[in-house]
Design an enzyme around this catalytic site. Structure first.
Site, PDB file in Angstrom:
ATOM      1  N   ARG A  22      -8.213  -3.166  -0.528  1.00 38.99           N
ATOM      2  CA  ARG A  22      -7.087  -2.888   0.367  1.00 38.99           C
ATOM      3  C   ARG A  22      -6.966  -1.384   0.608  1.00 38.99           C
ATOM      4  NH1 ARG A  22      -1.357  -2.900  -3.018  1.00 38.99           N
ATOM      5  NH2 ARG A  22      -2.195  -2.032  -4.949  1.00 38.99           N
ATOM      6  N   SER A  49       2.007  -2.076   0.599  1.00 36.75           N
ATOM      7  CA  SER A  49       1.152  -2.856  -0.291  1.00 36.75           C
ATOM      8  C   SER A  49      -0.157  -3.263   0.361  1.00 36.75           C
ATOM      9  CB  SER A  49       1.891  -4.112  -0.767  1.00 36.75           C
ATOM     10  OG  SER A  49       2.964  -3.779  -1.621  1.00 36.75           O
ATOM     11  N   GLU A  78       6.179 -13.949   8.906  1.00 37.06           N
ATOM     12  CA  GLU A  78       4.732 -14.088   9.091  1.00 37.06           C
ATOM     13  C   GLU A  78       4.384 -14.916  10.325  1.00 37.06           C
ATOM     14  OE1 GLU A  78       6.274 -14.650   6.201  1.00 37.06           O
ATOM     15  OE2 GLU A  78       5.404 -13.229   4.748  1.00 37.06           O
ATOM     16  N   PHE A 103       0.552 -15.726   1.731  1.00 37.07           N
ATOM     17  CA  PHE A 103       1.480 -15.972   2.831  1.00 37.07           C
ATOM     18  C   PHE A 103       0.778 -16.305   4.140  1.00 37.07           C
ATOM     19  CE2 PHE A 103       4.087 -12.806   0.234  1.00 37.07           C
ATOM     20  CZ  PHE A 103       4.680 -13.812  -0.505  1.00 37.07           C
ATOM     21  N   HIS A 127      -4.172  -8.842  -1.799  1.00 33.91           N
ATOM     22  CA  HIS A 127      -3.747  -9.580  -2.993  1.00 33.91           C
ATOM     23  C   HIS A 127      -4.406 -10.957  -2.968  1.00 33.91           C
ATOM     24  CE1 HIS A 127      -0.979  -6.273  -2.685  1.00 33.91           C
ATOM     25  NE2 HIS A 127      -0.420  -6.562  -3.858  1.00 33.91           N
ATOM     26  N   ARG A 186      -6.303  -6.498  -4.591  1.00 31.32           N
ATOM     27  CA  ARG A 186      -5.277  -5.575  -5.089  1.00 31.32           C
ATOM     28  C   ARG A 186      -5.871  -4.644  -6.148  1.00 31.32           C
ATOM     29  NH1 ARG A 186      -1.964  -5.151  -9.605  1.00 31.32           N
ATOM     30  NH2 ARG A 186       0.112  -4.261  -9.241  1.00 31.32           N
TER      31      ARG A 186
END
Length: 345
Positions: A22, A49, A78, A103, A127, A186
């Site tokens: 990321r 994030s 989302e 998500f 993540h 992550r």
């Protein structure tokens, strides 16, 4: 895309400590977006994030007071984020949308529609596995990767290190008629030494030989992986090599791109005669049987995750070099026994 849009995409030096994919993705995104004025996007309240905040001079944040802003702050929406990005793509902009992989389920309908409409939205899903640690099984994706791979017309890329990230973005933004999902870690991943291992250019063909027997002999066992598990396979490969076992590591960041290659290339990467195979991925097993066969080993997730530090989770679920090494040795023993049963030398 404008001429020279990818001129500033970085190449990353080898680094044993490395960086989360990321993180490297954020660097590539900013390098590209600075050269593409009509590239716009944001995250579902997770830009810090997902590392998708555009930080170059003049990027700004879109608002009624600044309609030229390039950062969209969607909030925790989302589904709406995916729908907005579809509209932006239909308006000839190049949008990106970011959130955690878990998500992606909330935005499945607009992802599916983007694939049906053949529009080039880029989804940045971070993540990506149990590797996110203490957040526990509610946030640790297991079945999401297989679900995304099942969408016709969606390119899914799970890069193994920073240089694979660079190539993944290059692919995503070179596809005018396909949406792309980038699946990113992550936790830090080693940046591999490309003078020792295969070039990250191989990402462009979906899967490629990352490491082979040093004496150029034919491989006896194949270690297949994506994302964070590739470096785990490399460690197992080094141990097998020291013992004189001819092992091959195959990085498989994009199954759909690999499946579009001709049979000769696919067989050159995964030789049909090599039956000893181990697949390693921190996700559901669905789909791996096409690459390892009925008798190959699969070190994958069969349950939901757990809440614990990442190293503890890797040990608990078997995502360690030792487990990969042991599985490879068992596969070799099985194939030797099978050949003996059939009277083969």
């Amino acid at each position: 895309m404008p001429d020279g849009w990818d001129a500033d995409i970085p190449r990353f030096d080898p680094d044993a400590k490395g960086a989360a994919t990321r993180e490297s993705s954020g660097k590539v995104l900013n390098a590209v977006a600075a050269r593409v004025p009509w590239m716009i996007g944001g995250a579902a309240d997770l830009a810090p994030s997902t590392k998708t905040l555009l930080k170059f001079e003049g990027a700004g944040s879109f608002s009624r007071d600044d309609p030229g802003g390039r950062n969209l702050h969607f909030g925790v929406r989302e589904h709406a984020m995916g729908a907005v990005c579809n509209g932006l793509a239909l308006s000839n902009l190049r949008p990106f949308a970011a959130t955690f992989l878990i998500f992606s389920d909330y935005m499945k309908p607009p992802i599916r529609l983007a694939a049906i409409m053949e529009i080039p939205v880029v989804y940045v899903f971070t993540h990506d596995s149990i590797g996110l640690g203490e957040d526990g099984p509610t946030h640790q994706p297991v079945e999401q990767l297989a679900s995304l791979r099942g969408i016709p017309g969606l390119t899914v890329l799970r890069p193994a290190d920073a240089n694979e990230v660079s190539e993944a973005w290059r692919i995503a933004l070179s596809q005018p008629y396909r949406p792309t999902a980038l699946v990113l870690s992550r936790q830090p991943l080693p940046t591999l030494d490309r003078t020792r291992y295969g070039s990250a250019d191989g990402v462009r063909r979906g899967a490629y030989v990352l490491a082979d027997p040093p004496d150029a002999s034919a491989p006896q066992v194949l270690l297949l992986a994506t994302g964070s598990e590739v470096s785990v396979c490399i460690e197992a490969y080094e141990r097998l090599t020291r013992e004189g076992i001819a092992a091959r590591v195959v990085s498989m960041p994009s199954w759909d791109i690999f499946e579009r290659q001709d049979e000769a290339y696919r067989d050159s990467v995964l030789p049909p005669e090599v039956e000893a195979r181990v697949a390693v991925e921190q996700a559901a097993t669905l789909g791996w049987d096409r690459y390892v066969g009925r008798t190959g080993a699969r070190i994958v997730m069969h349950t939901f995750g757990a809440s614990a530090p990442v190293r503890a989770l890797q040990r608990k679920f078997g995502f360690t070099p030792e487990c990969v090494y042991d599985a490879a040795k068992r596969q070799l023993a099985r194939t030797v026994a099978t050949r003996g049963l059939h009277g083969e030398s």
